[in-house]
Write a protein that holds these residues in place. Sequence first.
Motif, PDB file in Angstrom:
ATOM      1  N   LYS A 177      25.840 -29.649 -27.960  1.00  0.00           N
ATOM      2  CA  LYS A 177      25.524 -30.399 -29.173  1.00  0.00           C
ATOM      3  C   LYS A 177      26.076 -29.596 -30.344  1.00  0.00           C
ATOM      4  N   ILE A 178      27.082 -30.149 -31.020  1.00  0.00           N
ATOM      5  CA  ILE A 178      27.747 -29.391 -32.076  1.00  0.00           C
ATOM      6  C   ILE A 178      27.262 -29.782 -33.469  1.00  0.00           C
ATOM      7  N   SER A 179      26.456 -30.857 -33.568  1.00  0.00           N
ATOM      8  CA  SER A 179      25.886 -31.253 -34.855  1.00  0.00           C
ATOM      9  C   SER A 179      24.680 -32.148 -34.618  1.00  0.00           C
ATOM     10  N   ASP A 180      23.704 -32.042 -35.531  1.00  0.00           N
ATOM     11  CA  ASP A 180      22.562 -32.961 -35.495  1.00  0.00           C
ATOM     12  C   ASP A 180      22.904 -34.295 -36.138  1.00  0.00           C
ATOM     13  N   GLN A 181      24.039 -34.343 -36.797  1.00  0.00           N
ATOM     14  CA  GLN A 181      24.438 -35.548 -37.514  1.00  0.00           C
ATOM     15  C   GLN A 181      25.283 -36.460 -36.622  1.00  0.00           C
ATOM     16  N   GLY A 182      25.225 -37.755 -36.924  1.00  0.00           N
ATOM     17  CA  GLY A 182      26.078 -38.721 -36.250  1.00  0.00           C
ATOM     18  C   GLY A 182      25.584 -39.127 -34.888  1.00  0.00           C
ATOM     19  N   THR A 183      26.388 -39.973 -34.246  1.00  0.00           N
ATOM     20  CA  THR A 183      26.136 -40.435 -32.882  1.00  0.00           C
ATOM     21  C   THR A 183      27.491 -40.474 -32.177  1.00  0.00           C
ATOM     22  N   ASN A 184      28.034 -39.301 -31.930  1.00  0.00           N
ATOM     23  CA  ASN A 184      29.396 -39.215 -31.410  1.00  0.00           C
ATOM     24  C   ASN A 184      29.457 -38.400 -30.124  1.00  0.00           C
ATOM     25  N   ALA A 185      30.242 -38.910 -29.183  1.00  0.00           N
ATOM     26  CA  ALA A 185      30.531 -38.189 -27.948  1.00  0.00           C
ATOM     27  C   ALA A 185      32.027 -37.909 -27.913  1.00  0.00           C
ATOM     28  N   ILE A 186      32.395 -36.642 -27.760  1.00  0.00           N
ATOM     29  CA  ILE A 186      33.793 -36.216 -27.723  1.00  0.00           C
ATOM     30  C   ILE A 186      34.068 -35.657 -26.331  1.00  0.00           C
ATOM     31  N   VAL A 187      34.955 -36.299 -25.590  1.00  0.00           N
ATOM     32  CA  VAL A 187      35.275 -35.865 -24.228  1.00  0.00           C
ATOM     33  C   VAL A 187      36.660 -35.218 -24.222  1.00  0.00           C
ATOM     34  N   LYS A 188      36.706 -33.988 -23.719  1.00  0.00           N
ATOM     35  CA  LYS A 188      37.968 -33.264 -23.577  1.00  0.00           C
ATOM     36  C   LYS A 188      38.136 -32.865 -22.115  1.00  0.00           C
ATOM     37  N   ILE A 189      39.336 -33.062 -21.585  1.00  0.00           N
ATOM     38  CA  ILE A 189      39.662 -32.585 -20.248  1.00  0.00           C
ATOM     39  C   ILE A 189      40.694 -31.480 -20.428  1.00  0.00           C
ATOM     40  N   VAL A 190      40.360 -30.271 -19.960  1.00  0.00           N
ATOM     41  CA  VAL A 190      41.205 -29.104 -20.205  1.00  0.00           C
ATOM     42  C   VAL A 190      41.533 -28.416 -18.883  1.00  0.00           C
ATOM     43  N   ASP A 191      42.605 -27.587 -18.919  1.00  0.00           N
ATOM     44  CA  ASP A 191      42.948 -26.816 -17.729  1.00  0.00           C
ATOM     45  C   ASP A 191      42.103 -25.554 -17.665  1.00  0.00           C
ATOM     46  N   GLN A 192      42.389 -24.682 -16.724  1.00  0.00           N
ATOM     47  CA  GLN A 192      41.559 -23.492 -16.520  1.00  0.00           C
ATOM     48  C   GLN A 192      41.610 -22.529 -17.708  1.00  0.00           C
ATOM     49  N   ASN A 193      42.623 -22.666 -18.549  1.00  0.00           N
ATOM     50  CA  ASN A 193      42.761 -21.802 -19.720  1.00  0.00           C
ATOM     51  C   ASN A 193      42.267 -22.466 -21.000  1.00  0.00           C
ATOM     52  N   GLY A 194      41.714 -23.658 -20.877  1.00  0.00           N
ATOM     53  CA  GLY A 194      41.203 -24.352 -22.050  1.00  0.00           C
ATOM     54  C   GLY A 194      42.231 -25.190 -22.775  1.00  0.00           C
TER      55      GLY A 194
END
Length: 328
Positions: free
Chosen positions: A202-219
């Motif tokens: 949870k990066i903020s108490d504000q909003g109603t947003n879901a952010i999906v990231k697919i990353v490799d083993q190094n980010g």
Amino acid sequence: MKIIRYALILIVCASLAWVGCKKIPVGFIGETMYYKDSPFSIEQGNVKVVTSSLNLDGSTLPVLVKLLEVRKKGTSQKAEEFYAEHEVYVYKQPIDPDVDTTIAQVNAKREKKMLPPFEFLPSGQFLFNAGTAFLPARSEYEFDVEVSNESGTKVFKNIGEIHFRDPELFKPYAIAASWFNDNGVATDNGALSANPEMIIEKISDQGTNAIVKIVDQNGVPFNPKTGEIIKRGDRPTFESYAKFNPVTYTDTSMVCNFEITPFPIKRISGYGDFLMYYRIPSKFASLTTFPANHPPGTTFSINPRFGFQIKQLGTYLITIKLNGVIHK
């Protein structure tokens, strides 16, 4: 005999007159009322939580229960923050995700109001709303009530307690990834050095947003805008659960304003635990450890599968980290 009979008549008449003058009690009001579920354990931030009603100890109905004061537990100090008003959504009708698929339809069933975090009902129940999120974390309170009926009024001090607990912000479900060589042969990921991970923050108490990231083993993120992340046939994806706003794409992520919790609000039949399926074509990824019977240089598509549910409002980052995979 006549004198005795006359005296008895006088005694009976006097007794009847005395009974007629005496006030007969009306109804009954109990002495030992209680809340069977006290202390109430309340998860902060939930849209709607209703506590049990007051046990009335057989009191004559109708009974009116009035809240007198809420205090911080163990003090004589009124809990002013408990009465403070905040802007919250109030739902007039439940949301049906099969019918309510637009913001206009959702907004027709809810409205914003300035309210304290609770309503106290005549039954002695607390009805808590999302405003409990504004109370101090893990705070504890005690309260007094006044109970009245046709028989009278009684005050019960410290009759119950309310304990707030940390909310469950989200729940991760199964995550896996299969590898398909370019001839279409599936390979179990168990042969790799590590399994994929799902990291939810949870990066903020504000909003109603879901952010999906697919990353490799190094980010290093895969880019959904340029075809580095694609759908997997007719299986559900992030978009399948975005009922009220479309998913938007950046160079690094897929973003959805989910509007209401929980999100996703409903499972898709045949795909339990809110599963989402994606494919990363082989031209965008390579393996660091090759499955048995597949020599180095064999090309594979990467097929992550994952599921999650967000329980509280806010902005969340969901990172799917593919260990054993490197972005080309």
